[in-house]
Design a protein around this motif. Structure first.
Motif, PDB file in Angstrom:
ATOM      1  N   ASN A 236     -66.020  -0.388  16.777  1.00  0.00           N
ATOM      2  CA  ASN A 236     -67.176  -0.285  15.876  1.00  0.00           C
ATOM      3  C   ASN A 236     -67.695   1.155  15.813  1.00  0.00           C
ATOM      4  N   GLY A 237     -68.276   1.501  14.686  1.00  0.00           N
ATOM      5  CA  GLY A 237     -69.021   2.755  14.574  1.00  0.00           C
ATOM      6  C   GLY A 237     -68.243   3.943  14.052  1.00  0.00           C
ATOM      7  N   PHE A 238     -66.913   3.801  13.848  1.00  0.00           N
ATOM      8  CA  PHE A 238     -66.137   4.957  13.395  1.00  0.00           C
ATOM      9  C   PHE A 238     -66.560   5.409  11.992  1.00  0.00           C
ATOM     10  N   ALA A 239     -66.757   4.459  11.087  1.00  0.00           N
ATOM     11  CA  ALA A 239     -67.138   4.802   9.712  1.00  0.00           C
ATOM     12  C   ALA A 239     -68.513   5.478   9.690  1.00  0.00           C
ATOM     13  N   ASP A 240     -69.442   4.953  10.506  1.00  0.00           N
ATOM     14  CA  ASP A 240     -70.801   5.519  10.546  1.00  0.00           C
ATOM     15  C   ASP A 240     -70.818   6.920  11.170  1.00  0.00           C
ATOM     16  N   SER A 241     -69.837   7.200  12.023  1.00  0.00           N
ATOM     17  CA  SER A 241     -69.845   8.468  12.767  1.00  0.00           C
ATOM     18  C   SER A 241     -69.042   9.562  12.084  1.00  0.00           C
ATOM     19  N   PHE A 242     -68.320   9.221  11.002  1.00  0.00           N
ATOM     20  CA  PHE A 242     -67.370  10.174  10.426  1.00  0.00           C
ATOM     21  C   PHE A 242     -68.042  11.464   9.959  1.00  0.00           C
ATOM     22  N   ASN A 243     -69.146  11.343   9.236  1.00  0.00           N
ATOM     23  CA  ASN A 243     -69.839  12.537   8.730  1.00  0.00           C
ATOM     24  C   ASN A 243     -70.342  13.421   9.868  1.00  0.00           C
ATOM     25  N   ALA A 244     -70.843  12.784  10.921  1.00  0.00           N
ATOM     26  CA  ALA A 244     -71.330  13.551  12.081  1.00  0.00           C
ATOM     27  C   ALA A 244     -70.171  14.237  12.807  1.00  0.00           C
ATOM     28  N   ALA A 245     -68.993  13.599  12.752  1.00  0.00           N
ATOM     29  CA  ALA A 245     -67.829  14.127  13.481  1.00  0.00           C
ATOM     30  C   ALA A 245     -67.190  15.315  12.775  1.00  0.00           C
ATOM     31  N   LEU A 246     -67.296  15.379  11.450  1.00  0.00           N
ATOM     32  CA  LEU A 246     -66.573  16.401  10.671  1.00  0.00           C
ATOM     33  C   LEU A 246     -66.740  17.829  11.181  1.00  0.00           C
ATOM     34  N   PRO A 247     -67.985  18.280  11.456  1.00  0.00           N
ATOM     35  CA  PRO A 247     -68.127  19.672  11.922  1.00  0.00           C
ATOM     36  C   PRO A 247     -67.399  19.945  13.233  1.00  0.00           C
ATOM     37  N   TYR A 248     -67.218  18.887  14.026  1.00  0.00           N
ATOM     38  CA  TYR A 248     -66.591  19.069  15.344  1.00  0.00           C
ATOM     39  C   TYR A 248     -65.069  18.958  15.297  1.00  0.00           C
ATOM     40  N   LEU A 249     -64.534  18.287  14.272  1.00  0.00           N
ATOM     41  CA  LEU A 249     -63.112  17.976  14.259  1.00  0.00           C
ATOM     42  C   LEU A 249     -62.241  19.238  14.200  1.00  0.00           C
ATOM     43  N   GLY A 287     -49.553  11.609  22.726  1.00  0.00           N
ATOM     44  CA  GLY A 287     -50.378  11.391  21.536  1.00  0.00           C
ATOM     45  C   GLY A 287     -50.825   9.948  21.414  1.00  0.00           C
ATOM     46  N   ILE A 288     -49.890   9.021  21.588  1.00  0.00           N
ATOM     47  CA  ILE A 288     -50.196   7.588  21.432  1.00  0.00           C
ATOM     48  C   ILE A 288     -51.098   7.096  22.563  1.00  0.00           C
ATOM     49  N   CYS A 289     -50.818   7.528  23.813  1.00  0.00           N
ATOM     50  CA  CYS A 289     -51.652   7.106  24.952  1.00  0.00           C
ATOM     51  C   CYS A 289     -53.079   7.652  24.824  1.00  0.00           C
ATOM     52  N   SER A 290     -53.209   8.886  24.335  1.00  0.00           N
ATOM     53  CA  SER A 290     -54.549   9.455  24.111  1.00  0.00           C
ATOM     54  C   SER A 290     -55.295   8.647  23.055  1.00  0.00           C
ATOM     55  N   ALA A 291     -54.572   8.247  21.986  1.00  0.00           N
ATOM     56  CA  ALA A 291     -55.190   7.459  20.910  1.00  0.00           C
ATOM     57  C   ALA A 291     -55.608   6.076  21.412  1.00  0.00           C
ATOM     58  N   ILE A 292     -54.768   5.442  22.236  1.00  0.00           N
ATOM     59  CA  ILE A 292     -55.102   4.124  22.794  1.00  0.00           C
ATOM     60  C   ILE A 292     -56.321   4.247  23.710  1.00  0.00           C
ATOM     61  N   GLY A 293     -56.335   5.306  24.540  1.00  0.00           N
ATOM     62  CA  GLY A 293     -57.497   5.548  25.394  1.00  0.00           C
ATOM     63  C   GLY A 293     -58.756   5.716  24.558  1.00  0.00           C
ATOM     64  N   GLY A 294     -58.628   6.388  23.409  1.00  0.00           N
ATOM     65  CA  GLY A 294     -59.755   6.565  22.500  1.00  0.00           C
ATOM     66  C   GLY A 294     -60.264   5.242  21.949  1.00  0.00           C
ATOM     67  N   LEU A 295     -59.352   4.365  21.567  1.00  0.00           N
ATOM     68  CA  LEU A 295     -59.741   3.041  21.062  1.00  0.00           C
ATOM     69  C   LEU A 295     -60.465   2.221  22.128  1.00  0.00           C
ATOM     70  N   CYS A 296     -60.179   2.562  23.399  1.00  0.00           N
ATOM     71  CA  CYS A 296     -60.850   1.878  24.517  1.00  0.00           C
ATOM     72  C   CYS A 296     -62.109   2.630  24.980  1.00  0.00           C
ATOM     73  N   GLY A 297     -62.537   3.618  24.185  1.00  0.00           N
ATOM     74  CA  GLY A 297     -63.808   4.284  24.481  1.00  0.00           C
ATOM     75  C   GLY A 297     -63.732   5.583  25.230  1.00  0.00           C
ATOM     76  N   ASN A 298     -62.499   6.109  25.474  1.00  0.00           N
ATOM     77  CA  ASN A 298     -62.359   7.348  26.228  1.00  0.00           C
ATOM     78  C   ASN A 298     -62.031   8.524  25.303  1.00  0.00           C
ATOM     79  N   PRO A 299     -62.865   9.562  25.266  1.00  0.00           N
ATOM     80  CA  PRO A 299     -62.600  10.690  24.368  1.00  0.00           C
ATOM     81  C   PRO A 299     -61.725  11.798  24.955  1.00  0.00           C
ATOM     82  N   PHE A 300     -61.293  11.637  26.214  1.00  0.00           N
ATOM     83  CA  PHE A 300     -60.556  12.718  26.878  1.00  0.00           C
ATOM     84  C   PHE A 300     -59.046  12.475  26.812  1.00  0.00           C
ATOM     85  N   PRO A 301     -58.285  13.406  26.199  1.00  0.00           N
ATOM     86  CA  PRO A 301     -56.843  13.190  26.020  1.00  0.00           C
ATOM     87  C   PRO A 301     -56.060  13.300  27.326  1.00  0.00           C
ATOM     88  N   VAL A 302     -54.884  12.665  27.338  1.00  0.00           N
ATOM     89  CA  VAL A 302     -53.977  12.789  28.487  1.00  0.00           C
ATOM     90  C   VAL A 302     -52.835  13.721  28.096  1.00  0.00           C
TER      91      VAL A 302
END
Length: 513
Positions: A236-249, A287-302
């Protein structure tokens, strides 16, 4: 084909050493989120920590699987799995650039974490897309440069900090260091029947408790954080957060490129040891493990962790990859990261990391042609600068100040007058993983007298500086602070073009050892 052993004698020391390395990053991440960002402990332990542990577990299992496949294919019994762990620069960047300012604005931990997770997705995408170019880049960049850049990182981040920690508790650490010298650097070990890793931990822990360095109250306190928090999907919340995320991406791009180079260096280092892994498989996994970790709430890549040569040296195989990542996962879902360090002193373990740094440095010296040796030290400068920059900034922030021209700030001019060339530190330290490779390439191709490679590297340096990927702390086209570096690189390229002309005119060929 033969039977593939999943556990060898050397796996014990390697699994414990790698585990502590990743655990240290893990604890730094948690302490930054609690003490600096100010997020609630419950949120961190319930959402971010399990997701991170799960990402590390997945990548550790996959790297062990790649090692198993390689062992089956070659019939060799000395295959060592790639080490898996966190991206250390990523931890600091995500915390200070994204989560700290955003959480202070919103006081919304879930929203802040979701924005950071979207940043992690960009990083993962760079690895996944770049996976299909990895082998080509490995062929284009000289082996000396890839190994030297990795050795520079290992020396300052894997070696220097643990060495400083060792000198804070010499009674424990010096014993561990001399055992490592005798058992892993010397060819005549003592206590041959006991795994060296176990020996270090048992002796170090005993000395620390006898000397009174460890406190029983810390064990009791660490047990209070116990709980069960399995990784869960947080969609949840990805669509609502997209505009806020843009400057950081956009800030994810330089680190994504750095992480990409870091993966290439580690795959090359493993290949030099005889373990030839497919670059595409490794990068796709991260790449895939970092993305899966992200889906589980973790923003830190492996990422692939530095140290493959060192773990191979101590006799590690497949098992250490699974054991260390499984231990991280179990501690993450039971919130017991602090318990281990309350029982076992850090000074008994960090000398293992000093050893890994030594072996990584020795590898580049051993595997590089002698006439290319000066380039090794050229690659070290950006890493020393980024380590020093981190140390200086942390020291200044500990006083409640920062670098700038405000009333409660320290000016870079004042630091310069005190003998610290802070502006140079910022310029050389920002983008170190990329800068290290670019300068290494310029040096090696010049030493080889093949100027065309140096010209390409210098022009690439100018382009990356022009967009703010290196030498500046922010992305942006033609920043005023960046332009002198752009012109500097172009002037280097011009001199190399002249050298190319002279070579053709005088019929001078490349230098071959």
């Amino acid at each position: 084909m033969g039977h593939v052993s999943f556990w060898k004698k050397g796996d014990f020391a390697a699994s414990f050493g790698l585990f502590v390395n990743v655990l240290t990053d893990f604890l730094v991440m948690i302490s930054l989120l609690i003490a600096v960002v100010g997020m609630p402990k419950e949120f961190i332990f319930n959402r971010i920590v399990p997701g991170f542990g799960f990402a590390v577990l997945l990548s550790g299992i996959m790297f062990a699987y790649f090692a198993y496949k390689l062992a089956k294919k070659t019939g060799r019994k000395d295959i060592t799995a790639l080490p898996s762990g966190s991206s250390s620069p990523g931890i600091f960047l995500i915390v200070f650039v994204i989560m700290l300012p955003l959480y202070h604005q919103t006081k919304d931990a879930a929203f802040t974490t979701t924005v950071a997770v979207m940043w992690c997705f960009v990083e993962a995408a760079i690895l996944i897309i770049g996976a299909f170019l990895g082998e080509t880049i490995r062929k284009l960049v000289p082996r000396t440069v890839l190994l030297a850049a990795l050795a520079g990182l290992a020396f300052v981040f894997l070696g220097m900090n643990p060495m400083l920690q060792s000198f804070e508790m010499p009674v424990v650490a010096f014993v561990a260091i001399i055992i490592i010298f005798m058992n892993w650097l010397s060819k005549h070990p003592i206590f041959k029947k006991i795994p060296t890793g176990l020996l270090l931990i048992v002796i170090g822990t005993a000395i620390a408790w006898i000397a009174g360095y460890q406190n029983p109250a810390d064990v009791t306190e660490a047990l209070k954080s116990f709980g069960f928090n399995p990784p869960m999907l947080h969609l949840n919340g990805f669509a609502d957060s997209f505009n806020a995320a843009l400057p950081y991406l956009l800030t994810a791009v330089p680190l994504g490129l750095s992480n990409y180079i870091f993966n290439l260096e580690n795959v090359e280092a493993a290949a030099v040891c005889g373990d030839e892994y497919k670059t595409r498989d490794v990068m796709l996994t991260n790449g895939i493990c970092s993305a899966i970790g992200g889906l589980c709430g973790n923003p830190f890549p492996v990422t692939v962790y530095v140290g493959h040569a060192g773990w191979k040296e101590v006799g590690a195989g497949l098992g250490y990859s699974i054991a260390s990542s499984a231990a991280i996962f179990l501690l993450s879902i039971f919130s017991l990261m602090g318990l281990l360090l309350a029982v076992v002193p850090i000074a008994a373990i960090v000398p293992m990391l000093v050893f890994i740094a030594i072996v990584t440095g020795h590898q580049v010296v051993k595997e590089s042609p002698k006439f290319e040796a000066p380039a090794i030290f050229v690659c070290f400068f950006p890493w020393v600068a980024t380590w020093a920059l981190t140390a200086v900034n942390n020291a200044i922030s500990a006083t409640g100040m920062s670098v700038g021209n405000g009333a409660d700030q320290v000016s870079s001019h004042a630091l310069h007058n005190a003998g610290l060339f802070y502006d140079g530190l910022v310029a050389l330290g920002n983008g170190a993983p990329i800068t290290s490779v670019i300068w290494g390439c310029i040096a090696v191709f010049t030493i080889r007298n093949t100027p065309i490679g140096g010209i390409i590297a210098a022009v690439l340096g100018a382009v990356l500086t022009f967009v703010g990927a290196i030498h500046t702390s922010t992305l942006g086209l033609a920043q005023e602070i960046a332009m002198p570096f752009v012109w500097g690189y172009l002037l280097m390229a011009a001199f190399l073009v002249y050298k190319l002309y002279v070579n053709k005119k005088d019929n001078i060929g490349p230098v071959i050892e």
